[in-house]
Design a protein around this motif. Structure first.
Motif, PDB file in Angstrom:
ATOM      1  N   THR A 237      78.496  32.888  30.969  1.00  0.00           N
ATOM      2  CA  THR A 237      79.897  33.016  30.558  1.00  0.00           C
ATOM      3  C   THR A 237      80.677  33.456  31.779  1.00  0.00           C
ATOM      4  O   THR A 237      80.517  34.579  32.258  1.00  0.00           O
ATOM      5  N   LEU A 238      81.501  32.559  32.300  1.00  0.00           N
ATOM      6  CA  LEU A 238      82.218  32.804  33.551  1.00  0.00           C
ATOM      7  C   LEU A 238      83.718  32.851  33.299  1.00  0.00           C
ATOM      8  O   LEU A 238      84.242  32.196  32.399  1.00  0.00           O
ATOM      9  N   SER A 239      84.397  33.651  34.108  1.00  0.00           N
ATOM     10  CA  SER A 239      85.858  33.633  34.121  1.00  0.00           C
ATOM     11  C   SER A 239      86.317  32.539  35.066  1.00  0.00           C
ATOM     12  O   SER A 239      85.633  32.200  36.030  1.00  0.00           O
ATOM     13  N   TYR A 240      87.491  31.972  34.787  1.00  0.00           N
ATOM     14  CA  TYR A 240      88.066  31.040  35.740  1.00  0.00           C
ATOM     15  C   TYR A 240      89.545  31.337  35.921  1.00  0.00           C
ATOM     16  O   TYR A 240      90.218  31.829  35.017  1.00  0.00           O
ATOM     17  N   GLU A 241      90.028  31.045  37.111  1.00  0.00           N
ATOM     18  CA  GLU A 241      91.438  31.216  37.461  1.00  0.00           C
ATOM     19  C   GLU A 241      91.916  29.928  38.117  1.00  0.00           C
ATOM     20  O   GLU A 241      91.210  29.335  38.937  1.00  0.00           O
ATOM     21  N   ILE A 242      93.107  29.503  37.752  1.00  0.00           N
ATOM     22  CA  ILE A 242      93.715  28.312  38.347  1.00  0.00           C
ATOM     23  C   ILE A 242      95.038  28.719  38.970  1.00  0.00           C
ATOM     24  O   ILE A 242      95.878  29.335  38.311  1.00  0.00           O
ATOM     25  N   THR A 243      95.211  28.400  40.229  1.00  0.00           N
ATOM     26  CA  THR A 243      96.456  28.708  40.921  1.00  0.00           C
ATOM     27  C   THR A 243      96.954  27.473  41.647  1.00  0.00           C
ATOM     28  O   THR A 243      96.163  26.569  41.953  1.00  0.00           O
ATOM     29  N   HIS A 244      98.259  27.423  41.911  1.00  0.00           N
ATOM     30  CA  HIS A 244      98.860  26.266  42.576  1.00  0.00           C
ATOM     31  C   HIS A 244      99.316  26.643  43.976  1.00  0.00           C
ATOM     32  O   HIS A 244      99.640  27.803  44.254  1.00  0.00           O
ATOM     33  N   PHE A 245      99.334  25.656  44.846  1.00  0.00           N
ATOM     34  CA  PHE A 245      99.786  25.856  46.212  1.00  0.00           C
ATOM     35  C   PHE A 245     101.304  25.639  46.263  1.00  0.00           C
ATOM     36  O   PHE A 245     101.786  24.577  45.853  1.00  0.00           O
ATOM     37  N   PRO A 246     102.062  26.609  46.765  1.00  0.00           N
ATOM     38  CA  PRO A 246     103.534  26.477  46.753  1.00  0.00           C
ATOM     39  C   PRO A 246     104.045  25.230  47.450  1.00  0.00           C
ATOM     40  O   PRO A 246     105.035  24.635  47.017  1.00  0.00           O
ATOM     41  N   GLN A 247     103.386  24.799  48.536  1.00  0.00           N
ATOM     42  CA  GLN A 247     103.865  23.641  49.283  1.00  0.00           C
ATOM     43  C   GLN A 247     103.103  22.360  48.949  1.00  0.00           C
ATOM     44  O   GLN A 247     103.411  21.299  49.484  1.00  0.00           O
ATOM     45  N   ASP A 248     102.103  22.463  48.090  1.00  0.00           N
ATOM     46  CA  ASP A 248     101.350  21.290  47.624  1.00  0.00           C
ATOM     47  C   ASP A 248     101.313  21.358  46.105  1.00  0.00           C
ATOM     48  O   ASP A 248     100.271  21.603  45.500  1.00  0.00           O
ATOM     49  N   THR A 249     102.459  21.148  45.469  1.00  0.00           N
ATOM     50  CA  THR A 249     102.609  21.459  44.055  1.00  0.00           C
ATOM     51  C   THR A 249     101.738  20.600  43.140  1.00  0.00           C
ATOM     52  O   THR A 249     101.515  20.968  41.987  1.00  0.00           O
ATOM     53  N   LEU A 251      98.624  19.991  43.720  1.00  0.00           N
ATOM     54  CA  LEU A 251      97.253  20.462  43.851  1.00  0.00           C
ATOM     55  C   LEU A 251      97.087  21.829  43.212  1.00  0.00           C
ATOM     56  O   LEU A 251      98.015  22.636  43.180  1.00  0.00           O
ATOM     57  N   SER A 252      95.901  22.093  42.700  1.00  0.00           N
ATOM     58  CA  SER A 252      95.592  23.406  42.141  1.00  0.00           C
ATOM     59  C   SER A 252      94.206  23.827  42.591  1.00  0.00           C
ATOM     60  O   SER A 252      93.338  22.987  42.877  1.00  0.00           O
ATOM     61  N   LEU A 253      94.017  25.130  42.670  1.00  0.00           N
ATOM     62  CA  LEU A 253      92.740  25.716  43.076  1.00  0.00           C
ATOM     63  C   LEU A 253      92.086  26.333  41.853  1.00  0.00           C
ATOM     64  O   LEU A 253      92.676  27.191  41.189  1.00  0.00           O
ATOM     65  N   LEU A 254      90.883  25.904  41.543  1.00  0.00           N
ATOM     66  CA  LEU A 254      90.111  26.426  40.423  1.00  0.00           C
ATOM     67  C   LEU A 254      88.935  27.228  40.973  1.00  0.00           C
ATOM     68  O   LEU A 254      88.139  26.698  41.755  1.00  0.00           O
ATOM     69  N   VAL A 255      88.831  28.493  40.564  1.00  0.00           N
ATOM     70  CA  VAL A 255      87.776  29.375  41.035  1.00  0.00           C
ATOM     71  C   VAL A 255      87.063  30.000  39.843  1.00  0.00           C
ATOM     72  O   VAL A 255      87.712  30.488  38.902  1.00  0.00           O
ATOM     73  N   TYR A 256      85.731  29.983  39.877  1.00  0.00           N
ATOM     74  CA  TYR A 256      84.915  30.625  38.847  1.00  0.00           C
ATOM     75  C   TYR A 256      84.431  31.978  39.363  1.00  0.00           C
ATOM     76  O   TYR A 256      83.952  32.085  40.504  1.00  0.00           O
ATOM     77  N   THR A 257      84.536  33.005  38.533  1.00  0.00           N
ATOM     78  CA  THR A 257      84.098  34.342  38.925  1.00  0.00           C
ATOM     79  C   THR A 257      83.307  34.978  37.784  1.00  0.00           C
ATOM     80  O   THR A 257      83.241  34.442  36.674  1.00  0.00           O
ATOM     81  N   ALA A 258      82.717  36.153  38.077  1.00  0.00           N
ATOM     82  CA  ALA A 258      81.963  36.900  37.067  1.00  0.00           C
ATOM     83  C   ALA A 258      82.222  38.388  37.257  1.00  0.00           C
ATOM     84  O   ALA A 258      82.541  38.842  38.363  1.00  0.00           O
ATOM     85  N   ALA A 259      82.097  39.140  36.192  1.00  0.00           N
ATOM     86  CA  ALA A 259      82.325  40.583  36.255  1.00  0.00           C
ATOM     87  C   ALA A 259      81.237  41.249  37.098  1.00  0.00           C
ATOM     88  O   ALA A 259      80.070  40.827  37.074  1.00  0.00           O
TER      89      ALA A 259
END
Length: 274
Positions: A237-249, A251-259
């Motif tokens: 069971t992983l957390s994920y975060e999605i963020t966007h690049f201000p100058q490359d709208t 595109l998005s960055l998807l990162v999986y993390t864990a506690a």
């Protein structure tokens, strides 16, 4: 298939889910051929003429005001994602000459950033195409470098690849998120032929996608939890975060993390060390 009629279909789907008795109309008043609100009932709730609303639903009123769109959204009890989608459909953007297709353009600096991230990470395009990735995410999902470019798409992999898609116990949630993302992308980029090609393929081959697409599911999600049955590490069971690049709208960055201190964290550290 494509953008034609999207606005009308979306509004009709939202009318169908509102029970007349919940908004002050008698459910037994007259023969109802379809569920939900009639056009004239919605027009009354939104404070516009029936003719004006009909023209809006038919896509014949591109000069509709913010106030009217807001009133229609309120009458249909839309949430924020649905309201934003309504505004995009009512005012479709025109593709600029020479506009990029959204299937590339990852800067070398962004690729180096991925290499520095120890957690599994991907750069996604507007159609959920995997445009860049790091080594840990290959261990978590698949080695994207070995896939043909066309197959490097999270929607295709999750819903059409039996081996990879079978790792996700929450298939219905996966389908809802895929539909939600592509619905929004279709509102922002209605003239993208590759987007509609992907939608048609998923509709033809995935019952889950077809179900949620017919319901006009709209949802954005920037973070959450995802369950994965990893072939080597077992259930995660992983957390994920999605963020966007201000100058490359696009595109998005998807990162999986864990506690910290969890088994999942140890698994991700092992993937990063490969």
């Amino acid at each position: 298939m494509g953008k034609q009629g999207e606005l009308g279909e979306f509004l009709r789907s939202r009318r169908a889910r509102i029970r007349p008795e919940d908004v002050g109309f008698a459910s037994g008043s007259g023969l109802r051929r379809v569920p939900g609100l009639r056009r004239e009932e919605l027009a009354h709730l939104a404070g516009v003429s029936v003719d004006y609303y009909v023209r809006l639903e038919q896509g014949r009123n591109r000069s509709v005001s913010d106030a009217v769109l807001g009133a229609v959204a309120d009458a249909l009890r839309m949430d924020r994602d649905e309201r934003d989608h309504l505004f995009r459909l009512a005012r479709p953007r025109k593709a600029a000459t020479g506009e990029p297709s959204g299937d590339g353009g990852v800067r070398p600096e962004t690729r180096r950033l991925l290499d520095w991230i120890s957690a599994p990470a991907l750069v996604l395009g507007r159609r959920m195409d995997v445009l860049a990735w790091n080594r840990p995410v290959c261990g978590l999902i698949t080695d994207f470098g070995r896939l043909p470019p066309r197959e490097r798409n999270l929607c295709r992999l999750h819903l059409l690849d039996a081996e990879i898609g079978g790792r996700y116990p929450d298939r219905d949630m996966i389908a809802r998120e895929a539909v939600g993302h592509l619905r929004i992308a279709a509102g922002v980029f209605p003239d993208d032929p590759e987007l509609w090609e992907l939608v048609d393929e998923l509709k033809a081959r995935s019952p889950e996608f077809r179900h949620h697409w017919a319901r006009h599911t709209v949802r954005t999600k920037a973070f959450g939890l995802k369950r994965i049955d990893h072939p080597e590490a077992g259930p995660l069971t992983l957390s994920y975060e999605i963020t966007h690049f201000p100058q490359d709208t696009e595109l998005s960055l998807l990162v999986y993390t864990a506690a910290p201190g969890t088994r999942e964290e140890r698994v991700l550290r092992k993937l990063a060390a490969r």
